[in-house]
Design a protein around this motif. Structure first.
Motif, short mmCIF file in Angstrom:
data_model
loop_
_atom_site.label_atom_id
_atom_site.label_comp_id
_atom_site.label_asym_id
_atom_site.label_seq_id
_atom_site.Cartn_x
_atom_site.Cartn_y
_atom_site.Cartn_z
N TYR A 74 8.20 -0.88 -6.50
CA TYR A 74 8.21 0.42 -7.17
C TYR A 74 7.94 1.58 -6.21
CZ TYR A 74 8.37 -2.04 -11.60
OH TYR A 74 8.76 -2.85 -12.64
N LEU A 75 6.99 1.39 -5.29
CA LEU A 75 6.65 2.47 -4.37
C LEU A 75 7.45 2.40 -3.06
CD1 LEU A 75 2.76 2.70 -4.71
CD2 LEU A 75 4.54 3.95 -5.96
N ASN A 76 8.17 1.30 -2.85
CA ASN A 76 8.96 1.14 -1.64
C ASN A 76 8.10 1.20 -0.38
OD1 ASN A 76 11.30 0.73 -0.09
ND2 ASN A 76 11.67 2.93 0.09
N LEU A 77 6.89 0.65 -0.44
CA LEU A 77 6.06 0.58 0.76
C LEU A 77 6.61 -0.49 1.69
CD1 LEU A 77 2.44 0.98 -0.65
CD2 LEU A 77 3.96 2.73 0.28
N ASN A 78 6.30 -0.37 2.96
CA ASN A 78 6.72 -1.35 3.95
C ASN A 78 5.59 -2.28 4.35
OD1 ASN A 78 8.65 -2.43 5.91
ND2 ASN A 78 7.24 -1.59 7.42
N LEU B 104 4.03 -7.50 5.04
CA LEU B 104 5.15 -6.57 5.14
C LEU B 104 6.10 -6.79 3.96
CD1 LEU B 104 5.96 -6.97 8.94
CD2 LEU B 104 4.50 -5.25 7.84
N ALA B 105 6.88 -5.77 3.66
CA ALA B 105 7.85 -5.86 2.56
C ALA B 105 8.77 -7.05 2.77
CB ALA B 105 8.64 -4.56 2.44
N GLU B 106 9.27 -7.24 3.98
CA GLU B 106 10.20 -8.35 4.23
C GLU B 106 9.54 -9.71 3.97
OE1 GLU B 106 10.03 -8.81 9.05
OE2 GLU B 106 10.71 -6.88 8.26
N GLU B 107 8.25 -9.84 4.25
CA GLU B 107 7.53 -11.08 3.98
C GLU B 107 7.34 -11.27 2.48
OE1 GLU B 107 4.99 -10.91 8.16
OE2 GLU B 107 4.15 -9.99 6.33
N TYR B 108 7.02 -10.18 1.78
CA TYR B 108 6.87 -10.24 0.33
C TYR B 108 8.17 -10.71 -0.32
CZ TYR B 108 6.80 -8.56 -4.48
OH TYR B 108 6.92 -8.49 -5.84
N ILE C 231 -2.67 5.84 0.81
CA ILE C 231 -1.23 5.64 0.94
C ILE C 231 -0.66 6.63 1.95
CG2 ILE C 231 1.00 5.62 -0.24
CD1 ILE C 231 -0.57 4.91 -2.83
N ASP C 232 0.04 6.10 2.92
CA ASP C 232 0.69 6.89 3.97
C ASP C 232 2.18 6.89 3.64
OD1 ASP C 232 2.05 7.72 6.28
OD2 ASP C 232 0.60 6.77 7.63
N TRP C 233 2.67 8.00 3.07
CA TRP C 233 4.04 8.05 2.59
C TRP C 233 5.06 8.16 3.73
CZ3 TRP C 233 4.68 6.33 -2.02
CH2 TRP C 233 3.66 6.46 -2.96
N VAL C 234 4.65 8.61 4.90
CA VAL C 234 5.56 8.69 6.04
C VAL C 234 5.78 7.30 6.62
CG1 VAL C 234 5.89 9.60 8.37
CG2 VAL C 234 4.94 11.07 6.58
N ASN C 235 4.70 6.57 6.87
CA ASN C 235 4.78 5.24 7.47
C ASN C 235 4.90 4.12 6.44
OD1 ASN C 235 4.59 6.01 10.32
ND2 ASN C 235 2.59 6.81 9.67
N ARG C 236 4.85 4.50 5.15
CA ARG C 236 5.07 3.57 4.03
C ARG C 236 4.05 2.42 4.03
NH1 ARG C 236 7.76 6.64 1.03
NH2 ARG C 236 8.11 4.91 -0.34
N CYS C 237 2.78 2.75 4.19
CA CYS C 237 1.76 1.70 4.16
C CYS C 237 0.55 2.16 3.33
CB CYS C 237 1.34 1.30 5.57
SG CYS C 237 0.55 2.59 6.52
#
Length: 177
Positions: free
Chosen positions: A117-121, A168-172, A79-85
């Motif tokens: 929950y994790l707000n990943l992108n 991507l989050a937007e696709e989800y 998990i890359d918390w800066v780039n949210r992936c």
């Protein structure tokens, strides 16, 4: 955290799951995983004990509601918390549970956790070209093919392509609504 679906529960992996986790050494199961080295009880116990000591990986036990015991694992790795992936991974290590839709539901629940929950992108994965069942599940869950690592997987005397997929989050959220 415990995530509940209609047929599957995702819960933390416990030491008591170790015997069922050792099915990962089954050759037919192993051909679909990134890892190629055999695992013994000591290594699996060490892995379980260290699972929740870092914020780089989140791993869940996949437990069918009617069975109440682990049949595999799913998770988000590196998990890359800066780039949210993060990189998605799943393994149904009990072969008699293949093809029943449990992997699809576990994938959907893991994506829910990643994005809600994790707000990943972004969630990405690697899948081998010889695993059409998994590719179908990933596409059904909204992953798109993004590229191919040509002849990047060696298995039993032959090289295979590795397909890169991502969502991507937007696709989800678009798929969900």
């Amino acid at each position: 955290m415990i995530l509940k679906g209609k047929r599957v529960i995702l819960r933390p992996v416990e030491i008591s799951d170790i015997d069922r986790l050792l099915n990962i050494n089954d050759e037919e199961v192993r051909q679909y995983l990134l890892s190629v080295f055999p695992l013994n009880r000591l290594r699996e116990e060490e892995w379980i004990k260290n699972l929740y000591t870092s914020q780089k990986d989140v791993v869940f036990a996949i437990v069918p509601v009617e069975l109440g015991q682990l049949v595999g694992t799913t998770g988000l790795h590196n998990i890359d918390w800066v780039n949210r992936c993060a990189e998605f991974g799943i393994a149904i290590t009990e072969r008699n549970f293949w093809g029943l839709g449990l992997g699809t539901e576990a994938t959907e629940l893991t994506l829910k956790y990643a994005f809600e929950y994790l707000n990943l992108n972004r969630v990405q994965l690697r899948v081998y070209e010889y695993n059409p069942r998994a590719i179908h599940v990933y596409e059904k869950c909204g992953f798109l093919k993004e590229g191919i690592l040509r002849k990047a997987r060696y298995l039993k005397g032959r090289y295979y392509d590795v397909i890169m997929m991502g969502i991507l989050a937007e696709e989800y959220f678009a798929k969900k609504s």
